[in-house]
Design a protein around this motif. Structure first.
Motif, PDB file in Angstrom:
ATOM      1  N   SER A 132      45.987  44.994  47.347  1.00  0.00           N
ATOM      2  CA  SER A 132      46.932  45.683  46.766  1.00  0.00           C
ATOM      3  C   SER A 132      48.045  46.381  47.627  1.00  0.00           C
ATOM      4  O   SER A 132      49.202  46.404  47.732  1.00  0.00           O
ATOM      5  N   ALA A 133      47.531  47.181  48.906  1.00  0.00           N
ATOM      6  CA  ALA A 133      48.108  47.655  49.843  1.00  0.00           C
ATOM      7  C   ALA A 133      48.874  46.743  50.482  1.00  0.00           C
ATOM      8  O   ALA A 133      50.219  46.648  51.100  1.00  0.00           O
ATOM      9  N   LEU A 134      48.333  45.446  50.919  1.00  0.00           N
ATOM     10  CA  LEU A 134      49.194  44.536  51.635  1.00  0.00           C
ATOM     11  C   LEU A 134      50.054  43.852  50.834  1.00  0.00           C
ATOM     12  O   LEU A 134      51.101  43.632  51.484  1.00  0.00           O
ATOM     13  N   SER A 135      49.607  43.639  49.705  1.00  0.00           N
ATOM     14  CA  SER A 135      50.796  43.033  48.758  1.00  0.00           C
ATOM     15  C   SER A 135      51.953  43.862  48.531  1.00  0.00           C
ATOM     16  O   SER A 135      53.319  43.489  48.310  1.00  0.00           O
ATOM     17  N   SER A 136      51.868  45.214  48.699  1.00  0.00           N
ATOM     18  CA  SER A 136      53.128  46.248  48.606  1.00  0.00           C
ATOM     19  C   SER A 136      53.786  46.252  49.757  1.00  0.00           C
ATOM     20  O   SER A 136      54.601  47.225  49.888  1.00  0.00           O
ATOM     21  N   GLY A 137      53.344  45.724  50.818  1.00  0.00           N
ATOM     22  CA  GLY A 137      54.330  45.790  51.942  1.00  0.00           C
ATOM     23  C   GLY A 137      53.632  46.514  52.978  1.00  0.00           C
ATOM     24  O   GLY A 137      54.316  46.746  54.162  1.00  0.00           O
ATOM     25  N   LEU A 141      33.771  46.148  55.221  1.00  0.00           N
ATOM     26  CA  LEU A 141      34.868  46.818  56.230  1.00  0.00           C
ATOM     27  C   LEU A 141      35.025  45.662  56.990  1.00  0.00           C
ATOM     28  O   LEU A 141      36.458  45.603  57.235  1.00  0.00           O
ATOM     29  N   VAL A 142      34.146  45.061  57.615  1.00  0.00           N
ATOM     30  CA  VAL A 142      34.366  43.743  58.326  1.00  0.00           C
ATOM     31  C   VAL A 142      35.073  42.680  57.867  1.00  0.00           C
ATOM     32  O   VAL A 142      36.199  42.379  58.372  1.00  0.00           O
ATOM     33  N   SER A 143      34.872  42.453  56.521  1.00  0.00           N
ATOM     34  CA  SER A 143      35.548  41.515  55.528  1.00  0.00           C
ATOM     35  C   SER A 143      37.025  41.853  55.520  1.00  0.00           C
ATOM     36  O   SER A 143      37.795  40.878  55.702  1.00  0.00           O
ATOM     37  N   VAL A 144      37.329  43.215  55.091  1.00  0.00           N
ATOM     38  CA  VAL A 144      38.626  43.571  54.945  1.00  0.00           C
ATOM     39  C   VAL A 144      39.290  43.676  56.148  1.00  0.00           C
ATOM     40  O   VAL A 144      40.653  43.301  56.149  1.00  0.00           O
ATOM     41  N   LEU A 145      38.921  43.836  57.370  1.00  0.00           N
ATOM     42  CA  LEU A 145      39.444  44.033  58.644  1.00  0.00           C
ATOM     43  C   LEU A 145      39.895  42.417  58.949  1.00  0.00           C
ATOM     44  O   LEU A 145      41.084  42.093  59.292  1.00  0.00           O
ATOM     45  N   LYS A 146      39.071  41.478  58.577  1.00  0.00           N
ATOM     46  CA  LYS A 146      39.423  40.022  58.754  1.00  0.00           C
ATOM     47  C   LYS A 146      40.830  39.529  58.130  1.00  0.00           C
ATOM     48  O   LYS A 146      41.558  39.128  58.321  1.00  0.00           O
ATOM     49  N   ASP A 184      48.399  39.317  60.011  1.00  0.00           N
ATOM     50  CA  ASP A 184      49.148  40.039  61.021  1.00  0.00           C
ATOM     51  C   ASP A 184      49.472  41.484  60.703  1.00  0.00           C
ATOM     52  O   ASP A 184      50.503  42.022  61.158  1.00  0.00           O
ATOM     53  N   CYS A 185      48.434  41.986  60.206  1.00  0.00           N
ATOM     54  CA  CYS A 185      48.703  43.637  59.985  1.00  0.00           C
ATOM     55  C   CYS A 185      47.460  44.198  60.711  1.00  0.00           C
ATOM     56  O   CYS A 185      46.610  43.703  61.492  1.00  0.00           O
TER      57      CYS A 185
END
Length: 104
Positions: free
Chosen positions: A28-33, A55-60, A66-67
């Motif tokens: 959601s955070a990434l989709s919102s920009g 946490l590792v999965s979301v880091l990937k 490119d965030c």
């Protein structure tokens, strides 16, 4: 590029039961920009192996878009887990939110 920071604050025990909730918050955070995520663990009392895997999965996921993702406010027990698993070398960890903001 403008930096949009989104702070996520999981609470309680970070384990497999919270994995989908955290993934959804990150998506959601990434989709919102947002292009910078700060995982503030001040209210997280314990992280088990599946929570660390999350946490590792979301880091990937974050890096694949490119965030950037950072972690702050980990308690001594969580810090020990990060050190034992060498995750303190994978994640950029700040003492608290203020230290993160001062580095920006």
């Amino acid at each position: 590029m403008d930096t949009t920071v989104q702070v996520l604050t999981p609470s309680g025990i970070l384990d497999g039961t919270k994995a989908q909730e955290i993934r959804s918050q990150v998506d959601s955070a990434l989709s919102s920009g947002s292009n910078v995520l700060l995982m503030d663990l001040k209210d997280t009392t314990f992280v088990d192996s599946s929570g660390l895997g999350t946490l590792v999965s979301v880091l990937k996921t974050v890096r694949s878009r490119d965030c950037e993702m950072y972690v702050c406010s980990i308690n001594p027990q969580v810090k020990m887990l990060f050190e034992l698993t060498s995750m303190d070398r994978v994640f950029e960890i700040y003492e608290n939110r203020e230290a993160f903001e001062a580095s920006r």
